[in-house]
Design an enzyme around this catalytic site. Structure first.
Site, PDB file in Angstrom:
ATOM      1  N   ARG A 120      12.853   4.725  12.768  1.00 34.74           N
ATOM      2  CA  ARG A 120      11.648   5.566  12.741  1.00 34.74           C
ATOM      3  C   ARG A 120      10.774   5.262  13.970  1.00 34.74           C
ATOM      4  NH1 ARG A 120       9.049   5.279   6.948  1.00 34.74           N
ATOM      5  NH2 ARG A 120       7.882   7.051   7.800  1.00 34.74           N
ATOM      6  N   ALA A 159       2.962  -0.669   4.959  1.00 35.03           N
ATOM      7  CA  ALA A 159       2.501  -0.707   6.352  1.00 35.03           C
ATOM      8  C   ALA A 159       2.058  -2.110   6.783  1.00 35.03           C
ATOM      9  CB  ALA A 159       1.357   0.282   6.545  1.00 35.03           C
ATOM     10  N   ARG A 211       4.187  10.942  -2.088  1.00 36.54           N
ATOM     11  CA  ARG A 211       4.084  10.760  -0.636  1.00 36.54           C
ATOM     12  C   ARG A 211       5.425  11.093   0.032  1.00 36.54           C
ATOM     13  NH1 ARG A 211       4.626   4.399   1.181  1.00 36.54           N
ATOM     14  NH2 ARG A 211       4.007   5.314   3.174  1.00 36.54           N
ATOM     15  N   TYR A 234      10.741   9.150   1.257  1.00 34.44           N
ATOM     16  CA  TYR A 234      10.723   8.124   0.202  1.00 34.44           C
ATOM     17  C   TYR A 234      11.319   8.582  -1.131  1.00 34.44           C
ATOM     18  CZ  TYR A 234       7.645   5.896   3.589  1.00 34.44           C
ATOM     19  OH  TYR A 234       7.129   5.356   4.733  1.00 34.44           O
ATOM     20  N   SER A 260      12.840   3.332   3.340  1.00 29.68           N
ATOM     21  CA  SER A 260      13.334   4.063   4.515  1.00 29.68           C
ATOM     22  C   SER A 260      13.948   3.092   5.519  1.00 29.68           C
ATOM     23  CB  SER A 260      12.178   4.831   5.172  1.00 29.68           C
ATOM     24  OG  SER A 260      11.230   3.921   5.705  1.00 29.68           O
ATOM     25  N   PRO A 312       0.787  -1.220   0.000  1.00 27.81           N
ATOM     26  CA  PRO A 312       0.000   0.000   0.000  1.00 27.81           C
ATOM     27  C   PRO A 312       0.826   1.281   0.000  1.00 27.81           C
ATOM     28  CG  PRO A 312      -0.149  -1.101   2.124  1.00 27.81           C
ATOM     29  CD  PRO A 312       0.514  -2.062   1.177  1.00 27.81           C
ATOM     30  N   ASN A 313       0.341   2.225  -0.774  1.00 25.03           N
ATOM     31  CA  ASN A 313       0.877   3.596  -0.866  1.00 25.03           C
ATOM     32  C   ASN A 313       2.196   3.689  -1.632  1.00 25.03           C
ATOM     33  OD1 ASN A 313      -1.257   4.877   0.647  1.00 25.03           O
ATOM     34  ND2 ASN A 313      -0.442   3.811   2.429  1.00 25.03           N
ATOM     35  N   GLU A 362      12.835  -8.921   2.042  1.00 23.76           N
ATOM     36  CA  GLU A 362      12.029  -7.788   2.503  1.00 23.76           C
ATOM     37  C   GLU A 362      12.813  -6.505   2.230  1.00 23.76           C
ATOM     38  OE1 GLU A 362      12.072  -7.760   6.767  1.00 23.76           O
ATOM     39  OE2 GLU A 362      10.494  -6.228   6.934  1.00 23.76           O
ATOM     40  N   HIS A 378      12.696  -2.209   2.420  1.00 21.06           N
ATOM     41  CA  HIS A 378      12.072  -0.941   2.816  1.00 21.06           C
ATOM     42  C   HIS A 378      12.931   0.196   2.306  1.00 21.06           C
ATOM     43  CE1 HIS A 378       9.216  -3.043   5.234  1.00 21.06           C
ATOM     44  NE2 HIS A 378      10.204  -3.764   5.743  1.00 21.06           N
ATOM     45  N   ASN A 420       8.096  -5.353  -0.713  1.00 18.92           N
ATOM     46  CA  ASN A 420       7.967  -4.240   0.229  1.00 18.92           C
ATOM     47  C   ASN A 420       6.484  -4.178   0.579  1.00 18.92           C
ATOM     48  OD1 ASN A 420       7.717  -1.906   1.637  1.00 18.92           O
ATOM     49  ND2 ASN A 420       8.905  -0.643   0.225  1.00 18.92           N
TER      50      ASN A 420
HETATM   51  C1  DQA Z   1       8.035   1.310   3.990  1.00 18.55           C
HETATM   52  C2  DQA Z   1       8.083   1.560   5.490  1.00 18.55           C
HETATM   53  C3  DQA Z   1       6.743   1.291   6.122  1.00 18.55           C
HETATM   54  O1  DQA Z   1       6.795   1.522   7.515  1.00 18.55           O
HETATM   55  C4  DQA Z   1       5.693   2.207   5.522  1.00 18.55           C
HETATM   56  O2  DQA Z   1       4.424   1.927   6.068  1.00 18.55           O
HETATM   57  C5  DQA Z   1       5.667   2.160   4.043  1.00 18.55           C
HETATM   58  C6  DQA Z   1       6.930   2.109   3.318  1.00 18.55           C
HETATM   59  C7  DQA Z   1       9.364   1.676   3.299  1.00 18.55           C
HETATM   60  O3  DQA Z   1       9.527   1.306   2.143  1.00 18.55           O
HETATM   61  O4  DQA Z   1      10.214   2.362   3.900  1.00 18.55           O
HETATM   62  O5  DQA Z   1       4.622   2.249   3.421  1.00 18.55           O
HETATM   63  O6  DQA Z   1       7.819  -0.074   3.767  1.00 18.55           O
END
Ligand code: DQA
Length: 140
Positions: free
Chosen positions: A106, A76, A17, A22, A101, A9-10, A97, A99, A73
Site C-alpha cells: 500500500r 495506524a 470502513r 478490510y 491488509s 484505532p478504527n 503483529e 494486519h 493489530n
Molecule cells: C491495518 C493497516 C494500517 O495501515 C491501517 O492504519 C489500519 C489497519 C490493517 O489491519 O491492515 O488501521 O493495520
C-alpha cells in the site's frame, strides 16, 4: 494457554470502513470468530480494542503475568508509535503483529512498522484469517 488479542484505532469500524480493503465482516463478527476458534482449541482469549494509543500501552502492560502471548493489530499506530513498541519490549511476551491488509503493497507510510522489532512474527494481507493464524502460531 492464555492469549490477549489487541486491536487499535478504527478496527471497531470493520465492516463499515473501506470494505474493499478490510472486508465486510464487523468487529463483533471478528471477535465471535476468534472466540469460537479459541474455544475449539482450548485457548483462553481476551479481546480488547481502543482508538487511543495510551490504552493500547495499558493493554500490553496488563498482559504482563496474565498472558502467554499477544496478537496485536495496532492499526495506524503501527506506523507511528514508539510508546507501543516500548511497552511490547517491556513485557517481553511473545507477540505477533497482524494486519488485515497487505501493508507492504500500500502507501509508503504503511511500510514502516515500529512494533515489528518486538514481534516474533508479522502476518499481513491474510484478511481476518491472519488473527487465527497468529493464535495458532502462538499456541503451537
Ligand atoms: C491495518 C493497516 C494500517 O495501515 C491501517 O492504519 C489500519 C489497519 C490493517 O489491519 O491492515 O488501521 O493495520
Amino acid at each position: 494457554m492464555k492469549i490477549r488479542v489487541i486491536n487499535g484505532p478504527n478496527l471497531n469500524m470493520l465492516g463499515i470502513r473501506e470494505p474493499g480493503i478490510y472486508g465486510k465482516q464487523s468487529y463483533e463478527g471478528l471477535c465471535d470468530m476468534i472466540r469460537e476458534h479459541c474455544a475449539q482449541k482450548g485457548i483462553e482469549v481476551e479481546l480488547l480494542q481502543s482508538n487511543n494509543e495510551g490504552d493500547l500501552v495499558d493493554y500490553i502492560q496488563q498482559a504482563y503475568g496474565n498472558a502467554d502471548g499477544i496478537v496485536i493489530n495496532p492499526g495506524a499506530y503501527t506506523h507511528t508509535s514508539i510508546a507501543i513498541l516500548d511497552a511490547a519490549k517491556a513485557v517481553s511476551i511473545p507477540m505477533i503483529e497482524v494486519h488485515i491488509s497487505d501493508v507492504d503493497s500500500r502507501e509508503d507510510f504503511r511500510k514502516t512498522s515500529y512494533i515489528r522489532a518486538a514481534c516474533v512474527k508479522t502476518i499481513s494481507g491474510h484478511g481476518l484469517n491472519g488473527y487465527i493464524e497468529a493464535i495458532d502460531y502462538l499456541a503451537g
